[in-house]
Design a protein around this motif. Structure first.
Motif, PDB file in Angstrom:
ATOM      1  N   ARG A 103       0.824  -1.215   0.000  1.00  0.00           N
ATOM      2  CA  ARG A 103       0.000   0.000   0.000  1.00  0.00           C
ATOM      3  C   ARG A 103       0.855   1.261   0.000  1.00  0.00           C
ATOM      4  O   ARG A 103       0.503   2.262   0.608  1.00  0.00           O
ATOM      5  CB  ARG A 103      -0.961  -0.010   1.185  1.00  0.00           C
TER       6      ARG A 103
ATOM      7  N   GLU B 273      -9.337  -7.035   3.329  1.00  0.00           N
ATOM      8  CA  GLU B 273      -9.064  -5.704   2.777  1.00  0.00           C
ATOM      9  C   GLU B 273      -9.896  -4.647   3.479  1.00  0.00           C
ATOM     10  O   GLU B 273      -9.403  -3.558   3.791  1.00  0.00           O
ATOM     11  CB  GLU B 273      -9.348  -5.670   1.265  1.00  0.00           C
TER      12      GLU B 273
ATOM     13  N   VAL C 190      17.934  -5.498  13.752  1.00  0.00           N
ATOM     14  CA  VAL C 190      18.538  -4.233  14.165  1.00  0.00           C
ATOM     15  C   VAL C 190      17.446  -3.203  14.442  1.00  0.00           C
ATOM     16  O   VAL C 190      16.557  -3.000  13.609  1.00  0.00           O
ATOM     17  CB  VAL C 190      19.479  -3.694  13.062  1.00  0.00           C
TER      18      VAL C 190
ATOM     19  N   GLN D 223      20.482 -10.689  11.442  1.00  0.00           N
ATOM     20  CA  GLN D 223      20.436  -9.830  12.626  1.00  0.00           C
ATOM     21  C   GLN D 223      19.191  -8.962  12.583  1.00  0.00           C
ATOM     22  O   GLN D 223      18.815  -8.422  11.557  1.00  0.00           O
ATOM     23  CB  GLN D 223      21.684  -8.945  12.720  1.00  0.00           C
TER      24      GLN D 223
ATOM     25  N   GLN E 150      24.464  -7.084  -1.912  1.00  0.00           N
ATOM     26  CA  GLN E 150      23.976  -6.750  -0.572  1.00  0.00           C
ATOM     27  C   GLN E 150      23.502  -8.084  -0.007  1.00  0.00           C
ATOM     28  O   GLN E 150      22.748  -8.799  -0.669  1.00  0.00           O
ATOM     29  CB  GLN E 150      22.841  -5.729  -0.728  1.00  0.00           C
ATOM     30  N   PRO E 151      23.963  -8.463   1.199  1.00  0.00           N
ATOM     31  CA  PRO E 151      23.722  -9.842   1.637  1.00  0.00           C
ATOM     32  C   PRO E 151      22.249 -10.225   1.757  1.00  0.00           C
ATOM     33  O   PRO E 151      21.898 -11.379   1.538  1.00  0.00           O
ATOM     34  CB  PRO E 151      24.397  -9.907   3.010  1.00  0.00           C
ATOM     35  N   ALA E 152      21.379  -9.291   2.108  1.00  0.00           N
ATOM     36  CA  ALA E 152      19.966  -9.651   2.291  1.00  0.00           C
ATOM     37  C   ALA E 152      19.223  -9.622   0.962  1.00  0.00           C
ATOM     38  O   ALA E 152      18.666 -10.632   0.533  1.00  0.00           O
ATOM     39  CB  ALA E 152      19.304  -8.712   3.287  1.00  0.00           C
ATOM     40  N   SER E 153      19.206  -8.498   0.294  1.00  0.00           N
ATOM     41  CA  SER E 153      18.376  -8.346  -0.909  1.00  0.00           C
ATOM     42  C   SER E 153      19.046  -8.910  -2.143  1.00  0.00           C
ATOM     43  O   SER E 153      18.382  -9.262  -3.113  1.00  0.00           O
ATOM     44  CB  SER E 153      18.094  -6.866  -1.155  1.00  0.00           C
ATOM     45  N   ARG E 154      20.347  -8.967  -2.107  1.00  0.00           N
ATOM     46  CA  ARG E 154      21.163  -9.362  -3.260  1.00  0.00           C
ATOM     47  C   ARG E 154      21.012  -8.419  -4.443  1.00  0.00           C
ATOM     48  O   ARG E 154      21.357  -8.762  -5.572  1.00  0.00           O
ATOM     49  CB  ARG E 154      20.924 -10.815  -3.650  1.00  0.00           C
TER      50      ARG E 154
ATOM     51  N   ARG F 202      -8.494  -3.943   6.793  1.00  0.00           N
ATOM     52  CA  ARG F 202      -7.273  -3.147   6.712  1.00  0.00           C
ATOM     53  C   ARG F 202      -7.590  -1.692   6.370  1.00  0.00           C
ATOM     54  O   ARG F 202      -7.004  -0.766   6.935  1.00  0.00           O
ATOM     55  CB  ARG F 202      -6.356  -3.767   5.653  1.00  0.00           C
ATOM     56  N   ASP F 203      -8.527  -1.490   5.439  1.00  0.00           N
ATOM     57  CA  ASP F 203      -8.937  -0.123   5.086  1.00  0.00           C
ATOM     58  C   ASP F 203      -9.414   0.614   6.331  1.00  0.00           C
ATOM     59  O   ASP F 203      -9.035   1.755   6.576  1.00  0.00           O
ATOM     60  CB  ASP F 203     -10.088  -0.153   4.058  1.00  0.00           C
TER      61      ASP F 203
ATOM     62  N   LEU G  27      22.982  -0.163   7.047  1.00  0.00           N
ATOM     63  CA  LEU G  27      23.327  -1.359   7.803  1.00  0.00           C
ATOM     64  C   LEU G  27      24.383  -2.220   7.109  1.00  0.00           C
ATOM     65  O   LEU G  27      25.199  -2.870   7.743  1.00  0.00           O
ATOM     66  CB  LEU G  27      22.019  -2.146   7.951  1.00  0.00           C
ATOM     67  N   HIS G  28      24.334  -2.259   5.788  1.00  0.00           N
ATOM     68  CA  HIS G  28      25.184  -3.184   5.036  1.00  0.00           C
ATOM     69  C   HIS G  28      26.534  -2.583   4.662  1.00  0.00           C
ATOM     70  O   HIS G  28      27.368  -3.269   4.088  1.00  0.00           O
ATOM     71  CB  HIS G  28      24.441  -3.666   3.794  1.00  0.00           C
TER      72      HIS G  28
ATOM     73  N   ARG H 104      20.803 -18.597   2.104  1.00  0.00           N
ATOM     74  CA  ARG H 104      20.284 -19.265   0.913  1.00  0.00           C
ATOM     75  C   ARG H 104      21.191 -20.471   0.625  1.00  0.00           C
ATOM     76  O   ARG H 104      22.315 -20.546   1.133  1.00  0.00           O
ATOM     77  CB  ARG H 104      20.309 -18.324  -0.279  1.00  0.00           C
TER      78      ARG H 104
ATOM     79  N   GLU I  88      -6.704   1.566   8.794  1.00  0.00           N
ATOM     80  CA  GLU I  88      -5.962   2.761   8.370  1.00  0.00           C
ATOM     81  C   GLU I  88      -6.726   4.035   8.695  1.00  0.00           C
ATOM     82  O   GLU I  88      -6.139   5.113   8.813  1.00  0.00           O
ATOM     83  CB  GLU I  88      -5.673   2.700   6.861  1.00  0.00           C
TER      84      GLU I  88
ATOM     85  N   TYR J 268      12.843  -8.789   4.153  1.00  0.00           N
ATOM     86  CA  TYR J 268      13.975  -9.536   3.597  1.00  0.00           C
ATOM     87  C   TYR J 268      14.887  -8.666   2.740  1.00  0.00           C
ATOM     88  O   TYR J 268      15.923  -9.127   2.279  1.00  0.00           O
ATOM     89  CB  TYR J 268      13.480 -10.745   2.800  1.00  0.00           C
ATOM     90  N   MET J 269      14.508  -7.427   2.522  1.00  0.00           N
ATOM     91  CA  MET J 269      15.431  -6.523   1.844  1.00  0.00           C
ATOM     92  C   MET J 269      16.631  -6.229   2.740  1.00  0.00           C
ATOM     93  O   MET J 269      17.711  -5.910   2.257  1.00  0.00           O
ATOM     94  CB  MET J 269      14.734  -5.210   1.472  1.00  0.00           C
ATOM     95  N   ASP J 270      16.408  -6.300   4.061  1.00  0.00           N
ATOM     96  CA  ASP J 270      17.498  -5.990   4.984  1.00  0.00           C
ATOM     97  C   ASP J 270      17.830  -7.113   5.957  1.00  0.00           C
ATOM     98  O   ASP J 270      18.923  -7.157   6.503  1.00  0.00           O
ATOM     99  CB  ASP J 270      17.175  -4.711   5.764  1.00  0.00           C
ATOM    100  N   TYR J 271      16.870  -8.010   6.214  1.00  0.00           N
ATOM    101  CA  TYR J 271      17.146  -9.156   7.079  1.00  0.00           C
ATOM    102  C   TYR J 271      17.658 -10.278   6.182  1.00  0.00           C
ATOM    103  O   TYR J 271      16.926 -10.788   5.337  1.00  0.00           O
ATOM    104  CB  TYR J 271      15.887  -9.593   7.830  1.00  0.00           C
ATOM    105  N   ALA J 272      18.914 -10.646   6.352  1.00  0.00           N
ATOM    106  CA  ALA J 272      19.538 -11.587   5.419  1.00  0.00           C
ATOM    107  C   ALA J 272      19.347 -13.022   5.885  1.00  0.00           C
ATOM    108  O   ALA J 272      19.889 -13.429   6.903  1.00  0.00           O
ATOM    109  CB  ALA J 272      21.025 -11.279   5.287  1.00  0.00           C
TER     110      ALA J 272
ATOM    111  N   VAL K  61      14.908  -1.761  11.875  1.00  0.00           N
ATOM    112  CA  VAL K  61      15.542  -1.450  10.589  1.00  0.00           C
ATOM    113  C   VAL K  61      15.441  -2.650   9.645  1.00  0.00           C
ATOM    114  O   VAL K  61      15.280  -2.502   8.437  1.00  0.00           O
ATOM    115  CB  VAL K  61      17.032  -1.070  10.813  1.00  0.00           C
ATOM    116  N   THR K  62      15.535  -3.839  10.223  1.00  0.00           N
ATOM    117  CA  THR K  62      15.521  -5.063   9.418  1.00  0.00           C
ATOM    118  C   THR K  62      14.116  -5.651   9.416  1.00  0.00           C
ATOM    119  O   THR K  62      13.890  -6.745   9.916  1.00  0.00           O
ATOM    120  CB  THR K  62      16.496  -6.081  10.016  1.00  0.00           C
TER     121      THR K  62
ATOM    122  N   LEU L 180      24.991 -13.917   8.553  1.00  0.00           N
ATOM    123  CA  LEU L 180      24.015 -13.110   7.821  1.00  0.00           C
ATOM    124  C   LEU L 180      22.958 -12.414   8.661  1.00  0.00           C
ATOM    125  O   LEU L 180      22.634 -11.256   8.429  1.00  0.00           O
ATOM    126  CB  LEU L 180      23.292 -14.031   6.813  1.00  0.00           C
TER     127      LEU L 180
END
Ligand SMILES: Cc1cc2nc3c(=O)[nH]c(=O)nc-3n(C[C@H](O)[C@H](O)[C@H](O)COP(=O)(O)OP(=O)(O)OC[C@H]3O[C@@H](n4cnc5c(N)ncnc54)[C@H](O)[C@@H]3O)c2cc1C
Lengths: 263, 791
Positions: free
Chosen positions: A40, B122, B698, B696, A175-179, B125-126, A240-241, B717, B129, B710-714, B706-707, B694
């Motif tokens: 959203r 939905e 944060v 953490q 980048q280790p998380a997103s690659r 959720r609406d 962070l990375h 794989r 908000e 999965y863009m930041d929490y590694a 911050v994490t 990998l």
């Protein structure tokens, strides 16, 4: 996701016309847009799908150029360019995972201009031309900072035209998380000049590292890069990375590795 | 030839057919007629006072059925904590109320402020908000040392400070340990962080509450590792529903790693709200919600000191830890840094004097609780790291220093100075096996080959022990547990001889449906496919405490053995009757009862049929039917142990670590299914390597996570991991349970983090870079920064 209208035009003209009515957005592979909608973070009234638009897919090579339709997926590029331009094929083949590569498109990636995306490095590094429904935009003019491009609101990328390099290579540090690229450097030797484009690192998005271009123009070898100071750390992304100094250092390391990979 | 049947056979997982073809039945697959959906409005600030919640506009929106705030829960209890710790001064731990919906204050990002029930997810959720939220932000306390500082903002206004408890083990030894450390020729000190992790089960949590007005019965479908525990906690402490009116169902569950042990607010909410609105109420967590509402793991800051003599013998050990509880006490949170951690500080060694101090701290973060290994990884990490550092400082080989201090095979049962009695083990044997499998001799050649490519190669060793099969109820009761820790099984033999086992433990990745039948197949001599395992529903399984702490086979499996023994005893009586022989002469083998020394026999199925069609049956002495229940309360913990080695390559230019090889030699006692055990070890290693390199969680100084994706929490794989070599041929069977088993679910996650870190430090040291320690995760930037700081 909020509710939206969905249209599936057949031609670029129809797509542009659809974009002009209401708050509309182009939908290509959806690998960036759909997650944004699900969270959203965007609420377009209408999605204009490019899936049915003719002429946006495929790769043509010849006359020293490679032209890739904007709707071509990363997976197709990885497969079909492996012989002609291995650097582009390798770059495409290292984006995300198989699902992302089989949906995501080169046009979507460029229009989005994520500061950590891979394609901007190749387009800027080769000095490619971005072809749209109304004009041709040189790579040096196309990228205008984080998530910002020269595209107008209703403008659609139709293709990207790359000059065929003598040699080229892309060195990516994940980048280790997103690659996505923590730092990715695309180095190309073209007729008469060397271009070095860096993604992932800068607060201002993809950029050309001109000091390295000059040094490599004189002596195309990793040692030429070794002698350079890294780009200014304070202009690099800090998170962070990796803080700015780490990214600046990696720019240098990845540039060397790309040069070495050019052979 | 491996066995193809019974105990020890590597038979294929029967669960896989349904899981791999997408035909499992997870909680989210359940949709009840008339069901409504709830969306939880969660706090986006870490600490603040709720000034106003305007729900009027939201309540009028399309599809909205009802909006709940804390006011609707005034008559409902808080979420209970299942373990009470007593501080060194004799006072019980601070135990603030853990409300279902935030009352007056929010204390972490993700805490529930309000809940909207609507016709669709939905719409809910609406409307969420559209709720107007006014929160007066307060300064957040994130760092544990700062939280204990003078004048720190308080997470709970009604507590004297942010200290939850200050615990010591063993308090009487404190001064002796201090003195030994003061007088020792060598003292090696290490300060380290065992970072916070997000458990990340593949299946996010789900809860569906249902209420039947006609019968006054409540049902909760939930992603739980222990439905009976949820029923007990929620029924008795939160909602006041007696057990006979409350059924908890945990169907197929897609991984837990501890995070699905605990009783969560969403479960109580859905159960409660279903009655209020008169409709089933369903909640499915998004991955984003999971990051800020699933209990997280680890988060210790530790100082450890090891005293040694000139020959490298351990003289004394002192460990002081700050353990983060988060904003509230999750179900078993206080047990993790104390009895599951301090008690493991002896490791596999003869250290005569040990003192452990743990201060647990409240902060404005998501609650922390047990996560794969729970306390034992934290203990193993500090111990095995400080031993490595000691070896380096004393100029000893890291293998030799460990061997020199091992408890010897003839010293069992061995009582440690930290309250455990190890029943059995052979640490020399696992280490020897490791030396062979890991080819330690060949390391130097491999190191040179790496060096030729510009890479620094290192070797890491670790010898862990852990305590599983939790645990003797009377013992844990003395230690503060507010529950027993037995488990149960009902073995129901059907008339034609097939068997249905109802067990109190729960499988969510452990393969019980495959391995439990192997045990009974071995005992009776019938094929596995004649045996079915039923679990996960309080309505059809006996009261059991569920699955965590690698306890299923050791405790639940033992209960099943006991029940099966009763079955066999009774079946022999029936067989004796049918064969007109004396009971003492009857033998059971390969599914047949025979009269010793004769060829007279009767088949298993004929005996079971006789039990249910008792025409020719000793009815005057024996009841018909063949069904038995056992409750098994273990006599002790079990103590799996092992020796691990790995080799890594560090890229000195970028700091990137590559794991080249990993060898895990584990002593799990007897093994029911070696293939399943391999899989459990692989999974544990992957998670442990994930922690080492990998993962953490944060939080920034304002308590924002911050994490949060999965863009930041590694997550690890497949290509972050080498192909593992695992071995469990060294077996010292547990002496006190009938199967001689120890448990294997957590070992990999316990043993691997120090192995990896030891290897990276070794690589740097061998490369001439003086780095003593790097805190996990050893991300490229951290390794690079450490290298740069040292040179
Ligand atoms: C898990 C995951 C991993 C990923 N990893 C990487 C990675 O390693 N490296 C990397 O570079 N990228 C990565 N991506 C992003 C991926 O490459 C996307 O496919 C790409 O960024 C967008 O392309 P798309 O076709 O999916 O565009 P969409 O998501 O459909 O659109 C993206 C944006 O571009 C606009 N747009 C699309 N096509 C056009 C067009 N022809 N003309 C004008 N505007 C257009 C849309 O309106 C939208 O604003 C990852 C994505 C995911 C989900």
């Amino acid at each position: 996701m909020y509710a939206f209208e969905f249209v599936k035009p057949k031609t670029v003209e129809e797509a542009v016309a659809a974009l002009r009515e209401g708050e509309a957005k182009v939908l290509a592979g959806g690998q960036t847009l759909i997650p944004t909608l699900k969270q959203r973070l965007a609420a377009p009234e209408k999605l204009v799908s490019l899936a049915g638009v003719e002429g946006l897919r495929g790769i043509r090579t010849g006359d020293g150029v490679v032209e890739i339709g904007a709707g071509t997926t990363h997976a197709v590029i990885a497969r079909e360019l492996a012989g002609a331009v291995p650097a582009l094929a390798a770059l495409a083949g290292d984006i995300g995972d198989p699902a992302v590569r089989n949906r995501g498109t080169i046009g979507g990636s460029l229009a989005n201009n994520d500061p950590s995306a891979d394609w901007p490095a190749a387009v800027l590094g080769l000095g490619a031309t971005v072809v749209t429904d109304r004009r041709e935009i040189a790579a040096d003019d196309f990228f205008q900072g984080l998530f910002t491009t020269a595209l107008e609101e209703d403008e659609i990328i139709t293709a990207v035209r790359f000059p065929m390099p003598k040699t080229a290579a892309y060195a990516k540090f994940d980048q280790p998380a997103s690659r996505f690229a923590l730092v990715g450097v695309f180095v190309a030797r073209l007729d008469g000049n060397v271009r070095v484009a860096v993604t992932g690192a800068s607060e201002n998005g993809v950029f050309r590292w001109q000091a390295a271009e000059a040094a490599l123009g004189a002596d195309f070898a990793p040692a030429a890069v070794e002698a350079l100071a890294p780009p200014p750390a304070e202009e690099m992304i800090s998170d962070l990375h990796g803080a700015g100094d780490y990214r600046a250092h990696l720019v240098k390391v990845m540039t060397k590795r790309a040069v070495a990979a050019c052979g | 030839m491996p066995k193809d049947h019974g105990i020890g056979a590597p038979i294929r997982r029967r669960e896989d057919l349904r899981f791999l073809t997408g035909s499992g039945r997870y909680t989210d697959d359940i949709n009840l007629p008339g069901q409504a959906h709830v969306h939880f409005l969660r706090s986006d600030v870490a600490h603040g006072r709720i000034k106003r919640l305007g729900t009027g506009a939201a309540a009028a929106m399309d599809g909205v059925i009802r909006i709940f705030t804390a006011r609707d829960f005034e008559n409902v209890g808080g979420l209970p904590c299942g373990w009470q710790i007593t501080s060194r001064d004799g006072n019980p731990m601070a135990e603030p109320k853990h409300p279902i919906l935030a009352e007056g204050k929010v204390r972490h990002v993700g805490e529930i402020i309000a809940a909207v029930i609507a016709e669709t997810p939905e719409q809910a959720r609406d409307a969420a908000e559209a709720i107007e939220v006014e929160i007066e932000e307060l300064p957040a306390v994130i760092d544990m040392a700062a939280a204990l500082g003078e004048g720190a903002p308080k997470v709970h206004d009604d507590l004297p400070s942010n200290l939850c408890f200050d615990w010591g083990l063993v308090e009487e030894n404190r001064e002796k340990v201090d003195e030994a450390i003061r007088n020792a020729p060598h003292v090696v000190t290490l300060e380290l962080v065992n970072q916070r992790l997000a458990p990340n089960a593949m299946e996010p949590r789900v809860a569906i509450g249902d209420y039947d007005k006609a019968t006054d019965e409540h049902t909760l479908y939930t992603t739980s590792q222990n439905p009976h525990v949820i029923r007990l906690l929620m029924g008795a402490f939160v909602l006041g529903i007696p057990e006979h009116k409350l059924r908890v169902v945990a169907p197929d569950v897609g991984g837990g790693f501890g995070s699905k042990i605990f009783h969560y607010a969403e479960e109580a909410f859905c159960t409660y709200a279903a009655k209020v609105v008169g409709r089933p109420v369903k909640w499915t967590s998004s991955r984003s919600e999971a990051f800020m509402s699933d209990a997280q793991g680890r988060d210790h800051v530790t100082k450890i000191e090891l005293a040694l003599d000139e020959e490298g013998h351990f003289l004394a050990l002192r460990s002081e830890t700050l353990a983060n509880m988060g904003a509230y006490l999750s179900t078993f949170a206080p047990a993790v840094p104390t009895w599951l951690h301090g008690t493991l500080m002896a490791g596999t060694y003869r250290t005569p004097l040990i003192y452990v101090n743990v201060k647990a701290v409240f902060t404005n973060t998501v609650p922390v609780d047990a996560y794969r290994g729970a306390g034992r990884p934290e203990a193993t990490f500090q111990l095995e790291r400080v031993i490595d550092k000691a070896a380096r400082e004393l100029g000893m080989d890291p293998v030799e220093i460990r061997r020199r201090n091992f408890i010897n095979p003839d010293q069992f049962p061995y009582e440690t100075p930290v309250a455990l009695v190890y029943d059995t083990g052979n640490y020399h044997a696992t280490l020897e096996k490791l030396e062979e499998l890991a080819d330690l001799e060949g390391f130097e050649a491999r190191r040179q080959e790496s060096a030729a490519r510009g890479k620094l190669r290192g070797l890491g060793i670790n010898c862990y022990i852990e305590a599983c099969g939790i645990a003797p109820s009377n013992l844990v009761g003395q230690l503060g547990a507010r529950a027993g820790l037995y488990d149960s099984a009902t073995v129901r033999v059907n008339p034609t001889g097939s068997i249905t086992v109802h067990t109190g433990v729960h499988s969510h990745g452990q393969s019980h449906e495959t391995t439990f039948p192997q045990v009974i197949a071995e005992m009776i001599g019938i094929p596995e496919d004649q045996i079915e395992i039923v679990h996960g529903d309080t309505a059809n399984s006996p009261m059991g405490m569920g699955t965590y702490g690698s306890r299923s086979i050791a405790v639940g499996g033992s209960a099943m053995v006991r029940a099966t023994e009763k079955i066999i005893a009774k079946a022999k009586k029936i067989a004796a009757h049918l064969l007109e022989a004396s009971e003492g002469d009857i033998e059971l083998k390969d599914g047949k009862f025979t009269v010793k020394g004769t060829d007279r026999e009767v088949a298993w199925a004929d005996v079971t049929l006789a039990a249910y069609v008792p025409h020719n049956y000793p009815l005057e002495e024996l009841e018909p039917g063949l069904e038995e229940t056992s409750f098994y309360d273990p006599a002790n913990f079990t103590f799996p142990s092992g020796a691990y080695a790995c080799e890594v390559e560090v890229d000195p230019e970028t700091g990137k670590v590559e794991v080249c090889s990993f060898v895990a030699v584990d002593d799990f006692g007897n093994v029911i299914n070696p293939m399943v055990v391999d899989g459990q070890v692989h999974g544990g290693l992957a998670q442990g390597i994930g922690q080492a390199l990998l993962e953490q969680c944060v939080y920034d100084e304002n308590g924002q996570l911050v994490t949060a994706s999965y863009m930041d929490y590694a997550m690890p794989r497949a290509d972050d991991l080498p192909s593992f070599t695992v071995d469990h041929s060294c077996q010292t069977p547990c002496t006190h349970n009938p199967l001689g088993v120890k448990g294997c679910g957590e070992a990999g996650a316990i043993g691997s983090p120090p192995t990896i870190v030891n290897a990276v430090i070794d690589a740097l040291q061998r490369g001439g870079i003086e780095v003593d320690h790097i805190d996990m995760p050893l991300t490229p930037v951290r390794v690079w920064s450490a290298i740069r700081a040292a040179s």
